[in-house]
Design an enzyme around this catalytic site. Sequence first.
Site, PDB file in Angstrom:
ATOM      1  N   ASP A 216       0.763  -1.006  -0.450  1.00 32.18           N
ATOM      2  CA  ASP A 216       0.026  -0.300  -0.299  1.00 32.18           C
ATOM      3  C   ASP A 216       0.708   0.971   0.063  1.00 32.18           C
ATOM      4  O   ASP A 216       2.286   0.932   0.245  1.00 32.18           O
ATOM      5  CB  ASP A 216      -1.003  -0.088   1.438  1.00 32.18           C
ATOM      6  CG  ASP A 216      -2.125   0.547   0.997  1.00 32.18           C
ATOM      7  OD1 ASP A 216      -2.692   1.631   0.125  1.00 32.18           O
ATOM      8  OD2 ASP A 216      -3.084   0.033   1.382  1.00 32.18           O
ATOM      9  N   ASP A 236       3.573   1.456  -5.077  1.00 28.79           N
ATOM     10  CA  ASP A 236       2.395   1.895  -5.124  1.00 28.79           C
ATOM     11  C   ASP A 236       1.093   1.093  -6.643  1.00 28.79           C
ATOM     12  O   ASP A 236       1.955   0.922  -7.993  1.00 28.79           O
ATOM     13  CB  ASP A 236       2.270   3.324  -6.087  1.00 28.79           C
ATOM     14  CG  ASP A 236       1.575   4.254  -7.540  1.00 28.79           C
ATOM     15  OD1 ASP A 236       0.211   3.930  -7.367  1.00 28.79           O
ATOM     16  OD2 ASP A 236       0.862   5.369  -7.084  1.00 28.79           O
ATOM     17  N   LYS A 250      -9.028  -7.032  -2.423  1.00 26.30           N
ATOM     18  CA  LYS A 250     -10.176  -6.786  -2.020  1.00 26.30           C
ATOM     19  C   LYS A 250     -10.369  -5.422  -1.880  1.00 26.30           C
ATOM     20  O   LYS A 250      -9.966  -4.279  -1.602  1.00 26.30           O
ATOM     21  CB  LYS A 250      -9.821  -6.963  -1.604  1.00 26.30           C
ATOM     22  CG  LYS A 250     -11.729  -7.250   0.176  1.00 26.30           C
ATOM     23  CD  LYS A 250     -11.428  -6.697   1.414  1.00 26.30           C
ATOM     24  CE  LYS A 250     -11.880  -5.335   1.474  1.00 26.30           C
ATOM     25  NZ  LYS A 250     -12.363  -5.173   2.721  1.00 26.30           N
ATOM     26  N   HIS A 254     -13.662  -1.125  -6.925  1.00 29.28           N
ATOM     27  CA  HIS A 254     -14.511  -0.454  -7.045  1.00 29.28           C
ATOM     28  C   HIS A 254     -14.341   1.492  -6.776  1.00 29.28           C
ATOM     29  O   HIS A 254     -15.453   2.297  -7.172  1.00 29.28           O
ATOM     30  CB  HIS A 254     -16.187  -0.643  -6.751  1.00 29.28           C
ATOM     31  CG  HIS A 254     -15.333  -1.026  -5.198  1.00 29.28           C
ATOM     32  ND1 HIS A 254     -16.349  -1.140  -3.868  1.00 29.28           N
ATOM     33  CD2 HIS A 254     -14.591  -0.241  -4.550  1.00 29.28           C
ATOM     34  CE1 HIS A 254     -16.320  -0.665  -3.063  1.00 29.28           C
ATOM     35  NE2 HIS A 254     -15.066  -0.522  -2.902  1.00 29.28           N
TER      36      HIS A 254
END
Length: 350
Positions: A216, A236, A250, A254
């Site tokens: 992350d 990144d 996960k 979206h």
Amino acid sequence: METVESSSSAELLRAQTHFSRQVFSFQNFAALKCALQLGIPDAIKQHGKPMNLSELTSALPINPSKAPCIHRLMRLLVNAGYFAQENECFALTSLGRLLLKDDPLHIRALVLSEFHTALVMPWFALSEWFKNDDVAPFATAHGKSFWDYTSCDPELRNVFDGAMACDSHLIAKALVTEFKYLFEGLKSLVDVGGGNGTLARSIAKAFTNLKCTVCDLPEAVANEQGDGNLDFVAGDMFDRVPSADAILLKSILHDWSDENCVKILKNCKRAISGKDKGGKVIVIDGVVELQKKAGNDDPGLDNMDMQMLVLFNSKERNEKEWAKLFSDAGFSDYGIVRTFGWWCIMELSP
């Protein structure tokens, strides 16, 4: 065409009741946030038995002059199902127990994030956004993107990460029991955008021979500590994804446009392309309409779709849209393993 004037009194009253429930529904959520901030659920638990109003108000950090108002707050929350009232005493319901600080599956952070001022304001900018050139309503409200804003606001970043962790606790329980076969035979797994590692920690604990890595942004993993077969790396996903047998995404895609999703997926494909057979990408996200086909009529995914619009100008996708993304990113095949709740597990083959 029937007009309002031609409707019966009963029909008008039903319509008014429906609108009232919709318009005032925010009050239940605002009252719930207040209850968490005052520590009401934990006060009742610590008391060890149902509390009467006097006991409850005495246990709360409130101005004594406001104590008479607590019963009105509790009345609303009892009607909403978070507390039960019997013989003038208040107790936790099964729903209310999910609000306790020490419950491993608590949803406190999710409640606090959804009603965070910075996340509510963009909803009031929605109509203005439809008329301007801003990327998302969040930018209309705050003058910058969600990600730029959270990078400068550690408090909101912590709230957001906490909300994601709440969701991950629930998903992790399913993954390491019902879907443990997804990880069998794997030697390494990278959880892309895994934040504080809630999901990866559960997987690493359940599969001790599986090397789990959370990748992350630097600010997301700066204070995280690895342990045993779990570690954290700053990176990144738009530049590079660490190599592994499997990549886990996960609730990531979206958040992004189709173009950005393809970039992320291509980097994930590169990360597993050098592996022997068995390399795969595991996507956990919503699939619009699929839940309804499975008998889940909960409109939550429609709400989530609007949340994605307001925060990022992204969206929840149907299976056809997912299939196009996977194809555009170069994956040869995919399968939807199963739906649970709002979420679906999708396995991508390079």
